[in-house]
Motif scaffolding. Structure first.
Motif, PDB file in Angstrom:
ATOM      1  N   VAL A 274      26.495  14.131 -20.816  1.00 24.98           N
ATOM      2  CA  VAL A 274      27.499  13.310 -21.507  1.00 24.98           C
ATOM      3  C   VAL A 274      26.854  12.438 -22.577  1.00 24.98           C
ATOM      4  CG1 VAL A 274      29.025  13.336 -19.515  1.00 24.98           C
ATOM      5  CG2 VAL A 274      27.440  11.404 -19.801  1.00 24.98           C
ATOM      6  N   GLY A 275      25.584  12.718 -22.902  1.00 23.72           N
ATOM      7  CA  GLY A 275      24.915  12.035 -23.999  1.00 23.72           C
ATOM      8  C   GLY A 275      24.232  10.736 -23.640  1.00 23.72           C
ATOM      9  N   LEU A 276      23.963  10.517 -22.335  1.00 22.20           N
ATOM     10  CA  LEU A 276      23.341   9.268 -21.896  1.00 22.20           C
ATOM     11  C   LEU A 276      22.088   9.553 -21.067  1.00 22.20           C
ATOM     12  CD1 LEU A 276      26.627   7.415 -20.890  1.00 22.20           C
ATOM     13  CD2 LEU A 276      25.243   6.977 -22.914  1.00 22.20           C
ATOM     14  N   GLU A 277      21.155  10.268 -21.660  1.00 18.95           N
ATOM     15  CA  GLU A 277      19.954  10.691 -20.930  1.00 18.95           C
ATOM     16  C   GLU A 277      19.151   9.525 -20.348  1.00 18.95           C
ATOM     17  OE1 GLU A 277      16.230  13.826 -21.306  1.00 18.95           O
ATOM     18  OE2 GLU A 277      17.464  13.398 -23.060  1.00 18.95           O
ATOM     19  N   PRO A 278      19.053   8.359 -21.003  1.00 18.12           N
ATOM     20  CA  PRO A 278      18.283   7.254 -20.402  1.00 18.12           C
ATOM     21  C   PRO A 278      18.804   6.819 -19.029  1.00 18.12           C
ATOM     22  CG  PRO A 278      18.641   6.839 -22.728  1.00 18.12           C
ATOM     23  CD  PRO A 278      19.492   8.025 -22.374  1.00 18.12           C
ATOM     24  N   VAL A 279      20.077   7.101 -18.736  1.00 18.62           N
ATOM     25  CA  VAL A 279      20.659   6.719 -17.444  1.00 18.62           C
ATOM     26  C   VAL A 279      20.369   7.779 -16.379  1.00 18.62           C
ATOM     27  CG1 VAL A 279      22.761   5.821 -16.338  1.00 18.62           C
ATOM     28  CG2 VAL A 279      22.516   5.665 -18.803  1.00 18.62           C
ATOM     29  N   ASN A 280      19.861   8.914 -16.797  1.00 19.08           N
ATOM     30  CA  ASN A 280      19.701  10.077 -15.910  1.00 19.08           C
ATOM     31  C   ASN A 280      18.442   9.969 -15.048  1.00 19.08           C
ATOM     32  OD1 ASN A 280      21.331  12.417 -15.466  1.00 19.08           O
ATOM     33  ND2 ASN A 280      19.571  13.664 -16.008  1.00 19.08           N
ATOM     34  N   ARG A 281      18.381   8.895 -14.208  1.00 19.61           N
ATOM     35  CA  ARG A 281      17.194   8.624 -13.393  1.00 19.61           C
ATOM     36  C   ARG A 281      17.543   8.773 -11.915  1.00 19.61           C
ATOM     37  NH1 ARG A 281      13.750   6.606 -16.878  1.00 19.61           N
ATOM     38  NH2 ARG A 281      12.213   6.213 -15.238  1.00 19.61           N
ATOM     39  N   MET A 282      16.611   9.381 -11.146  1.00 22.42           N
ATOM     40  CA  MET A 282      16.833   9.551  -9.713  1.00 22.42           C
ATOM     41  C   MET A 282      16.173   8.406  -8.929  1.00 22.42           C
ATOM     42  SD  MET A 282      17.271  13.447  -8.746  1.00 22.42           S
ATOM     43  CE  MET A 282      15.630  13.891  -8.253  1.00 22.42           C
ATOM     44  N   ALA A 283      16.630   8.238  -7.704  1.00 17.65           N
ATOM     45  CA  ALA A 283      16.058   7.235  -6.809  1.00 17.65           C
ATOM     46  C   ALA A 283      14.949   7.867  -5.977  1.00 17.65           C
ATOM     47  CB  ALA A 283      17.138   6.680  -5.892  1.00 17.65           C
ATOM     48  N   TYR A 284      14.067   7.022  -5.403  1.00 25.40           N
ATOM     49  CA  TYR A 284      13.077   7.550  -4.457  1.00 25.40           C
ATOM     50  C   TYR A 284      13.125   6.755  -3.159  1.00 25.40           C
ATOM     51  CZ  TYR A 284      10.004   3.909  -6.571  1.00 25.40           C
ATOM     52  OH  TYR A 284       9.473   2.733  -7.062  1.00 25.40           O
ATOM     53  N   TYR A 285      12.659   7.411  -2.083  1.00 25.46           N
ATOM     54  CA  TYR A 285      12.642   6.814  -0.751  1.00 25.46           C
ATOM     55  C   TYR A 285      11.300   7.150  -0.118  1.00 25.46           C
ATOM     56  CZ  TYR A 285      17.462   6.383  -1.861  1.00 25.46           C
ATOM     57  OH  TYR A 285      18.612   6.063  -2.517  1.00 25.46           O
ATOM     58  N   GLY A 286      10.406   6.160  -0.115  1.00 24.90           N
ATOM     59  CA  GLY A 286       9.065   6.404   0.386  1.00 24.90           C
ATOM     60  C   GLY A 286       8.677   5.395   1.445  1.00 24.90           C
ATOM     61  N   ILE A 287       7.479   5.541   1.956  1.00 27.01           N
ATOM     62  CA  ILE A 287       6.963   4.617   2.963  1.00 27.01           C
ATOM     63  C   ILE A 287       5.787   3.846   2.374  1.00 27.01           C
ATOM     64  CG2 ILE A 287       5.847   4.403   5.222  1.00 27.01           C
ATOM     65  CD1 ILE A 287       7.372   6.835   6.147  1.00 27.01           C
ATOM     66  N   VAL A 288       5.823   2.533   2.564  1.00 24.50           N
ATOM     67  CA  VAL A 288       4.716   1.668   2.146  1.00 24.50           C
ATOM     68  C   VAL A 288       4.321   0.772   3.309  1.00 24.50           C
ATOM     69  CG1 VAL A 288       5.393   1.627  -0.290  1.00 24.50           C
ATOM     70  CG2 VAL A 288       6.262  -0.139   1.271  1.00 24.50           C
ATOM     71  N   GLY A 289       3.129   0.240   3.213  1.00 27.50           N
ATOM     72  CA  GLY A 289       2.681  -0.785   4.141  1.00 27.50           C
ATOM     73  C   GLY A 289       2.280  -2.007   3.347  1.00 27.50           C
ATOM     74  N   PRO A 290       1.871  -3.078   4.001  1.00 26.88           N
ATOM     75  CA  PRO A 290       1.375  -4.245   3.266  1.00 26.88           C
ATOM     76  C   PRO A 290       0.058  -3.917   2.581  1.00 26.88           C
ATOM     77  CG  PRO A 290       1.011  -4.503   5.612  1.00 26.88           C
ATOM     78  CD  PRO A 290       1.837  -3.266   5.462  1.00 26.88           C
TER      79      PRO A 290
ATOM     80  N   THR B  12       0.865  -1.179   0.000  1.00 31.41           N
ATOM     81  CA  THR B  12       0.000   0.000   0.000  1.00 31.41           C
ATOM     82  C   THR B  12       0.903   1.232   0.000  1.00 31.41           C
ATOM     83  OG1 THR B  12      -1.719  -1.128   1.297  1.00 31.41           O
ATOM     84  CG2 THR B  12      -1.774   1.284   1.230  1.00 31.41           C
ATOM     85  N   PRO B  13       0.994   1.963  -1.105  1.00 35.55           N
ATOM     86  CA  PRO B  13       1.820   3.166  -1.137  1.00 35.55           C
ATOM     87  C   PRO B  13       1.276   4.213  -0.170  1.00 35.55           C
ATOM     88  CG  PRO B  13       1.234   2.455  -3.365  1.00 35.55           C
ATOM     89  CD  PRO B  13       0.366   1.694  -2.413  1.00 35.55           C
ATOM     90  N   ILE B  14       2.152   4.876   0.568  1.00 37.97           N
ATOM     91  CA  ILE B  14       1.726   5.886   1.535  1.00 37.97           C
ATOM     92  C   ILE B  14       2.259   7.266   1.171  1.00 37.97           C
ATOM     93  CG2 ILE B  14       1.805   6.620   3.961  1.00 37.97           C
ATOM     94  CD1 ILE B  14       1.960   3.624   4.696  1.00 37.97           C
ATOM     95  N   ILE B  15       3.561   7.376   0.969  1.00 34.58           N
ATOM     96  CA  ILE B  15       4.136   8.678   0.624  1.00 34.58           C
ATOM     97  C   ILE B  15       5.574   8.506   0.152  1.00 34.58           C
ATOM     98  CG2 ILE B  15       4.987   9.143   2.976  1.00 34.58           C
ATOM     99  CD1 ILE B  15       4.168  12.117   2.506  1.00 34.58           C
ATOM    100  N   ASN B  16       5.966   9.300  -0.823  1.00 33.78           N
ATOM    101  CA  ASN B  16       7.368   9.376  -1.235  1.00 33.78           C
ATOM    102  C   ASN B  16       7.991  10.522  -0.448  1.00 33.78           C
ATOM    103  OD1 ASN B  16       9.844   9.403  -2.467  1.00 33.78           O
ATOM    104  ND2 ASN B  16       9.107  10.009  -4.482  1.00 33.78           N
ATOM    105  N   ILE B  17       8.965  10.213   0.383  1.00 38.72           N
ATOM    106  CA  ILE B  17       9.600  11.226   1.228  1.00 38.72           C
ATOM    107  C   ILE B  17      10.540  12.102   0.416  1.00 38.72           C
ATOM    108  CG2 ILE B  17      11.132  11.626   3.201  1.00 38.72           C
ATOM    109  CD1 ILE B  17      10.212   8.811   4.215  1.00 38.72           C
ATOM    110  N   ALA B  18      11.439  11.459  -0.332  1.00 34.74           N
ATOM    111  CA  ALA B  18      12.479  12.219  -1.022  1.00 34.74           C
ATOM    112  C   ALA B  18      12.978  11.497  -2.258  1.00 34.74           C
ATOM    113  CB  ALA B  18      13.650  12.469  -0.064  1.00 34.74           C
ATOM    114  N   ALA B  19      13.558  12.271  -3.159  1.00 37.22           N
ATOM    115  CA  ALA B  19      14.209  11.729  -4.360  1.00 37.22           C
ATOM    116  C   ALA B  19      15.681  12.113  -4.298  1.00 37.22           C
ATOM    117  CB  ALA B  19      13.575  12.308  -5.620  1.00 37.22           C
ATOM    118  N   THR B  20      16.526  11.212  -4.747  1.00 37.81           N
ATOM    119  CA  THR B  20      17.961  11.485  -4.665  1.00 37.81           C
ATOM    120  C   THR B  20      18.678  11.201  -5.979  1.00 37.81           C
ATOM    121  OG1 THR B  20      18.503   9.243  -3.927  1.00 37.81           O
ATOM    122  CG2 THR B  20      18.011  10.851  -2.220  1.00 37.81           C
TER     123      THR B  20
END
Length: 320
Positions: free
Chosen positions: A238-254, A113-121
């Motif tokens: 540097v010409g590699l836009e598909p690699v230019n992805r950030m991570a996320y850190y959120g809270i989920v429950g079952p 159960t998604p609850i909230i995304n705290i931050a992206a890094t």
């Protein structure tokens, strides 16, 4: 039959409302699916105290590492849906690992159960100071000249660091050997010690070592250059836009967590993030505060999972 269904629904809604009114009346577990010292652990521990105050009960952080985050994430997926067992969800546990690992014991789209995304890094490639290259052009030249002779550390097989680096290798035409660890902390320790020359890591956990000149930043996955590292280009540059992805850190429950409980946790996290001191602690790591809705976080998880499924299929990646 229809009347019985309506009665059942009414009972379920009533039970959820009662649970929400008394929630929480005991400590809440927050499982970090990686070892201490990595970005996931940092974000969880920054949030634990203010979230405890907002909820009125202790929020206890527990590290359950293994399987590139699968062990801890599976524990959250199997927990009782009462709001007392929550987990930190990352791209590794809800997208990258399930996309490459057919034995993942949960479905990231239906078992949480998604609850909230705290931050992206941002994510970053960094090298030990003894590495001959100190900028991206030199780095690319060095690894191209010696295919297979260099290795890189990551937080675990099938994690975002692993898959993003594999995507980088494919698009850049390089071959660098993968050395998986049980979390970002151990991977960083060995890279800083010089046992592994290269690391693909989240910026928050690597930044302190970069500032101490114990790691040298090469290229970063972020929308734009990072203020703390103005000399470091993005993958897009540097010409590699598909690699230019950030991570996320959120809270989920079952799965099956009552909406009333989800809303209460979401509101508590948002309240915690209104504190300038808490926001500063997160932003000082190089992360960006997100604080979105459960629906928005669920959409992010779905989009990231589908993206990495395509990466796995297109690049013909598989676990060894």
């Amino acid at each position: 039959m229809y009347r019985r269904s309506l009665i059942g629904l009414a009972v379920a809604l009533s039970a959820g409302a009662v649970l929400a009114q008394s929630y929480p009346n005991k400590p809440v577990r927050l499982v970090v699916p990686f070892a201490p010292g990595g970005t996931t652990d940092i974000i969880a521990r920054v949030m634990a105290d203010p979230l405890s105050r907002a909820l009125g009960q202790p929020v206890v952080v527990e590290n359950k590492s293994g399987g590139g985050g699968i062990v801890g994430a599976a524990e959250t997926a199997k927990a009782t849906p009462d709001g007392y067992a929550l987990g930190i969800a990352t791209v590794s546990t809800t997208a990258a690992n399930p996309a490459i690992n057919t034995k993942t014991p949960y479905n990231p789209l239906t078992d949480f159960t998604p609850i909230i995304n705290i931050a992206a890094t941002p994510n970053i490639i960094a090298v030990h100071p003894s590495f001959a290259a100190k900028d991206y052009a030199s780095f690319l030249s060095a690894v191209k000249k010696a295919p297979g002779q260099y290795s890189f550390a990551s937080s675990g097989t099938g994690g975002i660091a692993h898959l993003q680096m594999e995507l980088y290798k494919n698009l850049s035409g390089t071959f660098i050997t993968h050395i998986p660890y049980r979390g970002s902390g151990p991977a960083l320790n060995d890279t800083v010690a010089g046992q592994v020359p290269i690391i693909f890591d989240n910026l928050p956990s690597a930044l302190a070592f970069i500032k101490e000149n114990r790691l040298v930043p090469i290229v970063v996955a972020a929308p734009e250059r990072i203020a703390a590292l103005p000399q470091v280009p993005t993958f897009k540059e540097v010409g590699l836009e598909p690699v230019n992805r950030m991570a996320y850190y959120g809270i989920v429950g079952p799965k099956g967590l009552p909406k009333e409980v989800v809303d209460k946790i979401n509101a508590a996290v948002r309240k915690s993030l209104e504190d300038p001191a808490v926001r500063k602690r997160i932003e000082d790591t190089g992360a960006f505060v997100v604080a979105n809705t459960p629906e928005q976080f669920g959409a992010q998880i779905k989009a990231e999972f589908e993206t990495y499924k395509r990466v796995v299929e297109q690049q013909k990646l598989r676990l060894d």
